[in-house]
Design a protein around this motif. Sequence first.
Motif, PDB file in Angstrom:
ATOM      1  N   PRO A  34       0.825  -1.209   0.000  1.00 22.97           N
ATOM      2  CA  PRO A  34       0.000   0.000   0.000  1.00 22.97           C
ATOM      3  C   PRO A  34       0.865   1.267   0.000  1.00 22.97           C
ATOM      4  O   PRO A  34       1.894   1.315   0.668  1.00 22.97           O
ATOM      5  N   ASP A  35       0.434   2.236  -0.784  1.00 21.87           N
ATOM      6  CA  ASP A  35       1.061   3.559  -0.856  1.00 21.87           C
ATOM      7  C   ASP A  35       2.261   3.688  -1.785  1.00 21.87           C
ATOM      8  O   ASP A  35       2.819   4.762  -1.910  1.00 21.87           O
ATOM      9  N   ALA A  36       2.651   2.600  -2.434  1.00 24.97           N
ATOM     10  CA  ALA A  36       3.795   2.707  -3.349  1.00 24.97           C
ATOM     11  C   ALA A  36       3.402   3.438  -4.632  1.00 24.97           C
ATOM     12  O   ALA A  36       4.248   4.005  -5.315  1.00 24.97           O
ATOM     13  N   LYS A  95       0.306   2.248  -6.729  1.00 26.66           N
ATOM     14  CA  LYS A  95      -0.422   1.382  -7.660  1.00 26.66           C
ATOM     15  C   LYS A  95      -1.621   2.105  -8.299  1.00 26.66           C
ATOM     16  O   LYS A  95      -1.805   2.060  -9.511  1.00 26.66           O
ATOM     17  N   THR A  96      -2.423   2.768  -7.475  1.00 28.48           N
ATOM     18  CA  THR A  96      -3.605   3.450  -7.983  1.00 28.48           C
ATOM     19  C   THR A  96      -3.206   4.554  -8.955  1.00 28.48           C
ATOM     20  O   THR A  96      -3.812   4.715 -10.017  1.00 28.48           O
ATOM     21  N   THR A  97      -2.179   5.286  -8.582  1.00 31.04           N
ATOM     22  CA  THR A  97      -1.723   6.386  -9.437  1.00 31.04           C
ATOM     23  C   THR A  97      -1.235   5.847 -10.779  1.00 31.04           C
ATOM     24  O   THR A  97      -1.578   6.374 -11.828  1.00 31.04           O
ATOM     25  N   LEU A  98      -0.467   4.777 -10.744  1.00 32.28           N
ATOM     26  CA  LEU A  98       0.036   4.200 -11.995  1.00 32.28           C
ATOM     27  C   LEU A  98      -1.118   3.673 -12.858  1.00 32.28           C
ATOM     28  O   LEU A  98      -1.164   3.932 -14.060  1.00 32.28           O
TER      29      LEU A  98
HETATM   30  P1  G4P Z   1      -1.339   2.630  -3.722  1.00 31.03           P
HETATM   31  O1  G4P Z   1      -2.480   2.501  -4.659  1.00 31.03           O
HETATM   32  O2  G4P Z   1      -0.148   1.790  -4.101  1.00 31.03           O
HETATM   33  O3  G4P Z   1      -1.680   2.440  -2.300  1.00 31.03           O
HETATM   34  O4  G4P Z   1      -0.769   4.134  -3.821  1.00 31.03           O
HETATM   35  P2  G4P Z   1      -1.426   5.443  -4.414  1.00 31.03           P
HETATM   36  O5  G4P Z   1      -1.381   5.440  -5.887  1.00 31.03           O
HETATM   37  O6  G4P Z   1      -2.720   5.720  -3.731  1.00 31.03           O
HETATM   38  O7  G4P Z   1      -0.329   6.489  -3.947  1.00 31.03           O
HETATM   39  C1  G4P Z   1      -0.006   6.697  -2.585  1.00 31.03           C
HETATM   40  C2  G4P Z   1       0.458   8.127  -2.381  1.00 31.03           C
HETATM   41  O8  G4P Z   1       1.675   8.329  -3.108  1.00 31.03           O
HETATM   42  C3  G4P Z   1      -0.530   9.159  -2.899  1.00 31.03           C
HETATM   43  O9  G4P Z   1      -0.419  10.308  -2.078  1.00 31.03           O
HETATM   44  C4  G4P Z   1       0.042   9.494  -4.262  1.00 31.03           C
HETATM   45  O10 G4P Z   1      -0.349  10.778  -4.704  1.00 31.03           O
HETATM   46  C5  G4P Z   1       1.523   9.426  -3.991  1.00 31.03           C
HETATM   47  N1  G4P Z   1       2.325   9.172  -5.195  1.00 31.03           N
HETATM   48  C6  G4P Z   1       2.109   8.275  -6.200  1.00 31.03           C
HETATM   49  N2  G4P Z   1       3.073   8.359  -7.135  1.00 31.03           N
HETATM   50  C7  G4P Z   1       3.925   9.329  -6.721  1.00 31.03           C
HETATM   51  C8  G4P Z   1       5.112   9.886  -7.286  1.00 31.03           C
HETATM   52  O11 G4P Z   1       5.579   9.527  -8.360  1.00 31.03           O
HETATM   53  N3  G4P Z   1       5.716  10.878  -6.558  1.00 31.03           N
HETATM   54  C9  G4P Z   1       5.219  11.330  -5.370  1.00 31.03           C
HETATM   55  N4  G4P Z   1       5.882  12.292  -4.756  1.00 31.03           N
HETATM   56  N5  G4P Z   1       4.092  10.827  -4.818  1.00 31.03           N
HETATM   57  C10 G4P Z   1       3.452   9.841  -5.483  1.00 31.03           C
HETATM   58  P3  G4P Z   1      -1.468  10.624  -0.935  1.00 31.03           P
HETATM   59  O12 G4P Z   1      -1.133  11.980  -0.426  1.00 31.03           O
HETATM   60  O13 G4P Z   1      -1.465   9.502   0.065  1.00 31.03           O
HETATM   61  O14 G4P Z   1      -2.841  10.568  -1.655  1.00 31.03           O
HETATM   62  P4  G4P Z   1      -3.548  11.662  -2.549  1.00 31.03           P
HETATM   63  O15 G4P Z   1      -4.246  12.504  -1.583  1.00 31.03           O
HETATM   64  O16 G4P Z   1      -2.463  12.395  -3.321  1.00 31.03           O
HETATM   65  O17 G4P Z   1      -4.444  10.887  -3.438  1.00 31.03           O
END
Ligand code: G4P
Length: 526
Positions: A20-22, A24-27
């Motif tokens: 979780p949080d790596a 995945k959803t964003t990708l």
């Molecule tokens: P998951 O599905 O693997 O659990 O992860 P998810 O995509 O929800 O991403 C977890 C958090 O990491 C999100 O922030 C997301 O915006 C951030 N994130 C994803 N890719 C990158 C990246 O390339 N760089 C940086 N700096 N952050 C990244 P969050 O604050 O927890 O959620 P949100 O409020 O932005 O949605």
Amino acid sequence: MTQLEQEIARRRTFAIISHPDAGKTTLTEKLLLFGGAIHVAGAVKSNKIKKTATSDWMEIEKQRGISVATSVMGFDYDDYKINILDTPGHQDFAEDTYRTLTAVDSVIIVVDIAKGVETQTRKLMEVCRMRKTPVMIFVNKLDRLGKDPFDLLDELESELGIAVRPLSWPIDQGPGFKGVYNLYQEKLDLYTPSKQTVTESVAFDDVSSPELEGYIGPGNAARLREDLHLIEGIYDTFDTETYLQGNLAPVFFGSALNNFGVKELLDCFVRIAPTPRYTKAEERLVRPEESSFSGFIFKIHANMDPNHRSCIAFLKVCSGKFERNVNYKHMRLGKQLKFSAPTAFMAQKKSVVDEAWPGDIVGLPDTGTFKIGDTLTGGEDLHFKGIPSFSPELFKYIENADPLKSKQLNKGIDQLMDEGVAQVFTNQFNGRKIIGTVGQLQFEVIQYRLEHEYGALCRWEPIHLHKACWIESDDPQALDQFKRRKYQFMAFDKEGRDVFLAESEYVLRMAQQDFEAIRFHFNSEF
Ligand code: G4P
């Protein structure tokens, strides 16, 4: 090529897995944007359930309901048809993820550059290794400071147990991040930290050219040349065959949030990732090109609304063409069934389809006809194997709290187990039922559903167990002796197989030492 062969050749069915949080959803969301399946960022929210407090599982189930539509996301990209199978973000639903992995042909693993390999990733990779699933790795969040990339590659190899080969290489990271050198396409991808725009890239096949300095500055240029030299020295050239055998993972670096490196990953993915592979049935190997339809159910999604007790069974098409309103054989029931409203999942919409091809996932409305692992065929007797059960991590006795409702309770337990909510073991000595799960949440889900869907009340009682192991031996006498010695800890799983319930790691180790003729398995597929 026949139409069937063409449809197979253009299909890529995979899952994205991560801790979780790596990211995945964003990708996932960025991939959908490339496919034109969605038009704005922020549309994919299915995994946000992980952010909910674990005690609030009603909220989680509500969101899981919403996420039915996003369980499978199909879209077209160039000439390819891509099916992404979503996996639950919450670790209490890990068992769901294991099963989803049986329906994909490859996997993309997302790793956070700062956190490296985390527990959930390690566990899911074990399943991929077991099934020889080809994996690609996307190292995410390069816009933040993290580990040294060479150290991270070593960590990936040792922690995930697979050889790796970088196909792109980062130029600095965090505030100084300049982009990546794309070794696969020999180009320089320059980073501009602006969200939701596709990055610019320059063809660049000669890194010794002084032009490199112009793009990334002298310090970075020198470092990049040195790094690339090292990479050539350490790693063999990338070999697609070794990747397809599940023995080598290509690695890409980028930032999903900034849409950086995602298109490069996708472009390489569609080119090298496997088309639908063969599926193992007990009788024989089934190839997707076979003209006769076959498929299996890998997931059942219950509707939590007690007024609509319908489920969706997810069918993976393994061979031939699936058609609406055509009779198929339900192997376990020995019945002919046809479906008037099978659904396909395109982007985030569910719609009725007339046909589906190998690699596709079809949603079948279900009112208790299906169990996880059920096979459907065009007529041939086939039984697909490979929906393994893994040893649960938490165990509790389930007791009847309303003596007048024991029939309902047993029926409810049976059906919920068929749906794959948890596993039930019956103690061979006293007949008590033990429920095994991977997370605390499932106990609450079971209790609630038993009450609301079956009108049965249950009570949990503690039992201290470490693991459930499926046992076997070539020596029937040794097996018998073991079962007699451990009679209080022997149980049957729901298929009636012998399972040893080990109280602690120590007990398990001693049993392994004392009974050399017995093989202990931590999953039911051995
Ligand atoms: P998951 O599905 O693997 O659990 O992860 P998810 O995509 O929800 O991403 C977890 C958090 O990491 C999100 O922030 C997301 O915006 C951030 N994130 C994803 N890719 C990158 C990246 O390339 N760089 C940086 N700096 N952050 C990244 P969050 O604050 O927890 O959620 P949100 O409020 O932005 O949605």
